[in-house]
Design a protein around this motif. Structure first.
Motif, PDB file in Angstrom:
ATOM      1  N   MET A  92      48.206  45.856  45.094  1.00 48.30           N
ATOM      2  CA  MET A  92      48.268  46.316  46.486  1.00 48.30           C
ATOM      3  C   MET A  92      48.680  47.784  46.430  1.00 48.30           C
ATOM      4  SD  MET A  92      50.182  42.959  48.133  1.00 48.30           S
ATOM      5  CE  MET A  92      50.700  43.861  49.576  1.00 48.30           C
ATOM      6  N   LYS A  93      47.692  48.670  46.521  1.00 52.72           N
ATOM      7  CA  LYS A  93      47.947  50.093  46.285  1.00 52.72           C
ATOM      8  C   LYS A  93      47.147  50.936  47.265  1.00 52.72           C
ATOM      9  CE  LYS A  93      47.948  53.578  42.624  1.00 52.72           C
ATOM     10  NZ  LYS A  93      47.604  53.866  41.218  1.00 52.72           N
ATOM     11  N   LYS A  94      47.860  51.612  48.149  1.00 52.75           N
ATOM     12  CA  LYS A  94      47.215  52.405  49.188  1.00 52.75           C
ATOM     13  C   LYS A  94      46.416  53.566  48.610  1.00 52.75           C
ATOM     14  CE  LYS A  94      48.238  54.901  53.464  1.00 52.75           C
ATOM     15  NZ  LYS A  94      49.313  55.317  54.415  1.00 52.75           N
ATOM     16  N   ALA A  95      46.924  54.232  47.575  1.00 57.01           N
ATOM     17  CA  ALA A  95      46.255  55.408  47.020  1.00 57.01           C
ATOM     18  C   ALA A  95      44.863  55.091  46.516  1.00 57.01           C
ATOM     19  CB  ALA A  95      47.099  56.007  45.898  1.00 57.01           C
ATOM     20  N   ASP A  96      44.655  53.869  46.062  1.00 60.51           N
ATOM     21  CA  ASP A  96      43.339  53.446  45.561  1.00 60.51           C
ATOM     22  C   ASP A  96      42.570  52.630  46.586  1.00 60.51           C
ATOM     23  OD1 ASP A  96      44.060  54.641  43.204  1.00 60.51           O
ATOM     24  OD2 ASP A  96      44.584  52.777  42.175  1.00 60.51           O
ATOM     25  N   ASN A  97      43.166  52.412  47.752  1.00 63.29           N
ATOM     26  CA  ASN A  97      42.582  51.514  48.757  1.00 63.29           C
ATOM     27  C   ASN A  97      42.222  50.178  48.104  1.00 63.29           C
ATOM     28  OD1 ASN A  97      41.769  50.775  51.354  1.00 63.29           O
ATOM     29  ND2 ASN A  97      39.655  51.384  50.999  1.00 63.29           N
ATOM     30  N   ALA A  98      43.143  49.696  47.288  1.00 65.47           N
ATOM     31  CA  ALA A  98      42.929  48.465  46.525  1.00 65.47           C
ATOM     32  C   ALA A  98      43.858  47.379  47.055  1.00 65.47           C
ATOM     33  CB  ALA A  98      43.194  48.706  45.042  1.00 65.47           C
ATOM     34  N   TRP A  99      43.269  46.330  47.593  1.00 64.31           N
ATOM     35  CA  TRP A  99      44.036  45.255  48.220  1.00 64.31           C
ATOM     36  C   TRP A  99      43.514  43.920  47.709  1.00 64.31           C
ATOM     37  CZ3 TRP A  99      47.900  47.765  50.169  1.00 64.31           C
ATOM     38  CH2 TRP A  99      47.710  49.043  50.693  1.00 64.31           C
ATOM     39  N   GLN A 100      44.098  43.449  46.633  1.00 57.49           N
ATOM     40  CA  GLN A 100      43.684  42.182  46.043  1.00 57.49           C
ATOM     41  C   GLN A 100      44.141  41.025  46.933  1.00 57.49           C
ATOM     42  OE1 GLN A 100      44.867  42.214  41.971  1.00 57.49           O
ATOM     43  NE2 GLN A 100      43.552  40.518  41.345  1.00 57.49           N
ATOM     44  N   ALA A 101      43.362  39.974  46.957  1.00 55.46           N
ATOM     45  CA  ALA A 101      43.710  38.793  47.766  1.00 55.46           C
ATOM     46  C   ALA A 101      44.706  37.945  46.985  1.00 55.46           C
ATOM     47  CB  ALA A 101      42.458  37.997  48.109  1.00 55.46           C
ATOM     48  N   CYS A 102      45.980  38.221  47.185  1.00 53.10           N
ATOM     49  CA  CYS A 102      47.023  37.617  46.350  1.00 53.10           C
ATOM     50  C   CYS A 102      47.150  36.105  46.531  1.00 53.10           C
ATOM     51  CB  CYS A 102      48.360  38.290  46.628  1.00 53.10           C
ATOM     52  SG  CYS A 102      48.368  40.074  46.345  1.00 53.10           S
ATOM     53  N   SER A 103      46.721  35.584  47.683  1.00 52.71           N
ATOM     54  CA  SER A 103      46.829  34.137  47.923  1.00 52.71           C
ATOM     55  C   SER A 103      45.570  33.383  47.510  1.00 52.71           C
ATOM     56  CB  SER A 103      47.112  33.874  49.400  1.00 52.71           C
ATOM     57  OG  SER A 103      46.095  34.435  50.211  1.00 52.71           O
ATOM     58  N   ASP A 104      44.588  34.082  46.952  1.00 53.63           N
ATOM     59  CA  ASP A 104      43.319  33.480  46.529  1.00 53.63           C
ATOM     60  C   ASP A 104      43.310  33.375  45.011  1.00 53.63           C
ATOM     61  OD1 ASP A 104      40.698  32.904  45.792  1.00 53.63           O
ATOM     62  OD2 ASP A 104      39.801  34.161  47.334  1.00 53.63           O
ATOM     63  N   ALA A 105      43.331  32.145  44.499  1.00 53.77           N
ATOM     64  CA  ALA A 105      43.408  31.932  43.053  1.00 53.77           C
ATOM     65  C   ALA A 105      42.178  32.431  42.311  1.00 53.77           C
ATOM     66  CB  ALA A 105      43.626  30.451  42.751  1.00 53.77           C
ATOM     67  N   SER A 106      41.072  32.600  43.001  1.00 55.02           N
ATOM     68  CA  SER A 106      39.886  33.165  42.358  1.00 55.02           C
ATOM     69  C   SER A 106      39.999  34.677  42.233  1.00 55.02           C
ATOM     70  CB  SER A 106      38.623  32.800  43.146  1.00 55.02           C
ATOM     71  OG  SER A 106      38.422  31.406  43.168  1.00 55.02           O
ATOM     72  N   ALA A 107      40.550  35.303  43.268  1.00 57.70           N
ATOM     73  CA  ALA A 107      40.685  36.761  43.269  1.00 57.70           C
ATOM     74  C   ALA A 107      41.877  37.218  42.430  1.00 57.70           C
ATOM     75  CB  ALA A 107      40.834  37.267  44.695  1.00 57.70           C
ATOM     76  N   TRP A 108      42.949  36.437  42.439  1.00 58.65           N
ATOM     77  CA  TRP A 108      44.129  36.734  41.618  1.00 58.65           C
ATOM     78  C   TRP A 108      44.546  35.455  40.891  1.00 58.65           C
ATOM     79  CZ3 TRP A 108      49.769  35.896  42.546  1.00 58.65           C
ATOM     80  CH2 TRP A 108      50.543  36.502  41.537  1.00 58.65           C
ATOM     81  N   PRO A 109      44.010  35.245  39.667  1.00 61.91           N
ATOM     82  CA  PRO A 109      44.165  33.946  39.003  1.00 61.91           C
ATOM     83  C   PRO A 109      45.332  33.869  38.026  1.00 61.91           C
ATOM     84  CG  PRO A 109      42.517  35.219  37.852  1.00 61.91           C
ATOM     85  CD  PRO A 109      43.029  36.098  38.979  1.00 61.91           C
TER      86      PRO A 109
END
Length: 475
Positions: free
Chosen positions: A146-163
């Motif tokens: 979760m990083k604003k500088a990269d506009n990167a917002w991983q879906a932390c509650s999704d086991a496929s997106a963050w396994p």
């Protein structure tokens, strides 16, 4: 936890909360077990320098650290760092996107004697080191970005997106004797924007809540399965997750100067002397802290060059141990690659290469290093060299957003540093982890998917790493 013990825990918590701090203090093992279960949020075992057995716990108890049973004897843990909220410090983010790091839990610690065979806390067993480990799980870059500088917002509650939790459970099911984490545990730096669904409700910043969400909760089964060797990544440098790193995971003694609370002390707290952890009598891991390394070559007069050169030389003393297979573990790849979309891959970390080359010309590493293991690049790589350089492995695919794949076929005459000539490379950009199994006097490395499916098998012999599959590994 059984219902009677759960009821005891609730009663202990109620007594502590409603009456007096003195009611929370007990040296009676049964009472203390209930109190421990009520207040200890995480407990784990780390391997420190010279195989010190470091037992750690995060506890919300208001006045004392818990008892640990060591071979049946109750011993009180010592306070490492008290609960509190240090003053907000400068971070990698602008001040408007940052906040003070809140630690409502204390960090507690105790060193168990060598040869300890049983450890428990609050009636729950903790893993003990094996004298001759047969299986090591290796992973890195496990947190949720979760990083604003990269506009990167991983879906932390999704086991496929963050396994990461899936990976940790699959790795624990393989019953490792040791876990080697090569850095970057913490990635939740900035608040999730209101228009991004996948990370809504996630904690952010550098306090306990993010450390619990990024590491201690998802890795619970793997922390319970085996002791860990903790390597520091750039996300644990002082201007990022360094305060939590120093409180919970660093193997050095905690002090105000090493706390990362005051930026004036970052020149101390951002560096740690290398140390070795033996994996049986014939193999050792040399842990090297590269958390603060930059991306450009250093001059010999630079303060960081001087610091890293001294640490390379200390690592050389460790690697000089005769008859030992020395594995180098640091976060930033030295003789490996960083993929670039639509272009040839970049080579190893320029800062570390400049120090290594000046200290050990053309070798980059001290004599005695047989294989180097890294994270930082979010993929898997296993590289064998035709030149006289130790093989390299990158295992940075443990949960954070993946990098693009390396080119396939891999371009000829592409090498990570001058003189380091690639003979063969196996690679993939898919979530997973690495398993290191003892095979006689050698080690076999198995690249696994996030669910524990075997992708490739590589056998180490000296500085050589021979894999049964080369090129791109399809999941």
């Amino acid at each position: 936890m059984s219902q009677p013990l759960r009821n005891m825990s609730l009663l202990a918590a109620a007594v502590c909360g409603a009456f007096a701090v003195a009611a929370c203090n007990s040296d009676d093992p049964a009472t203390d077990a209930a109190i421990t279960d009520a207040y200890v949020k995480a407990a784990w075992v780390e391997m420190g320098p010279d195989n010190a057995i470091l037992v750690r716990a995060a506890s919300s108890h208001p006045s004392q650290c818990p008892l640990v049973e060591i071979d049946g004897q109750g011993r009180r843990m010592s306070l490492r760092a008290a609960a509190g909220t240090p003053a907000q410090r400068t971070t990698a983010s602008p001040a408007e996107d940052a906040k003070a790091s809140v630690f409502p839990v204390s960090s507690c610690e105790i060193t168990a004697p060598a040869g300890t065979t049983r450890l428990s806390i609050g009636g729950h067993a903790l893993p003990v080191p094996k004298a001759n480990p047969q299986r090591v799980v290796i992973l890195a870059d496990t947190g949720c970005r979760m990083k604003k500088a990269d506009n990167a917002w991983q879906a932390c509650s999704d086991a496929s997106a963050w396994p990461f939790e899936t990976i940790a459970k699959a790795a624990a099911a393989l019953k490792p004797d040791l876990v080697l984490h090569i850095g970057d545990y913490h990635y939740r730096e900035n608040a999730c924007p209101p228009d991004v669904a996948g990370c809504q409700g996630s904690p952010w910043g550098y306090g306990w809540d993010t450390w619990e969400a990024d590491l201690f909760k998802p890795a619970a089964k793997l922390l319970a399965a085996a002791p860990w060797v903790m390597v520091r990544g750039n996300h644990e440098e002082c201007a990022r997750g360094g305060q939590g790193w120093q409180r919970f995971l660093d193997t050095s003694a905690f002090s105000a100067a090493r706390s990362c609370d005051d930026p004036a002390n970052d020149g101390i707290a951002n560096y740690t002397d290398p140390y070795a952890v033996s994996i049986g009598g014939d193999t050792q891991v040399i842990v090297f802290d590269s958390a603060k390394t930059g991306k450009t070559a250093l001059r010999s007069t630079d303060a960081q060059f001087i610091t890293y050169q001294a640490q390379f030389r200390k690592a050389a003393d460790l690697a000089a141990r005769p008859g030992v297979n020395s594995l180098w573990a640091n976060h930033h790849p030295i003789l490996a690659f960083a993929p670039i979309a639509g272009a040839a891959p970049a080579g190893g970390n320029a800062a570390l290469l400049s120090v290594g080359d000046a200290t050990y010309p053309t070798a980059y590493y001290p004599a005695g290093i047989k294989l180097a293991i890294h994270g930082h690049v979010h993929d898997f790589q296993a590289i064998n060299f035709s030149s006289n350089h130790p093989a390299a492995i990158v295992s940075g695919n443990g949960g954070d957003n993946l990098d693009v794949n390396l080119p396939d076929p891999f371009p000829a005459n592409t090498n990570p540093a001058p003189g380091a000539v690639v003979d063969a490379i196996s690679h993939t950009s898919t979530f997973g982890f690495l398993v290191m199994d003892r095979s006689g006097s050698n080690w076999v490395y198995k690249a696994m998917t996030k669910d524990g499916k075997l992708l490739a098998t590589c056998t180490q012999s000296g500085q050589r790493l021979l894999c049964d599959k080369t090129g791109y590994l399809a999941p």
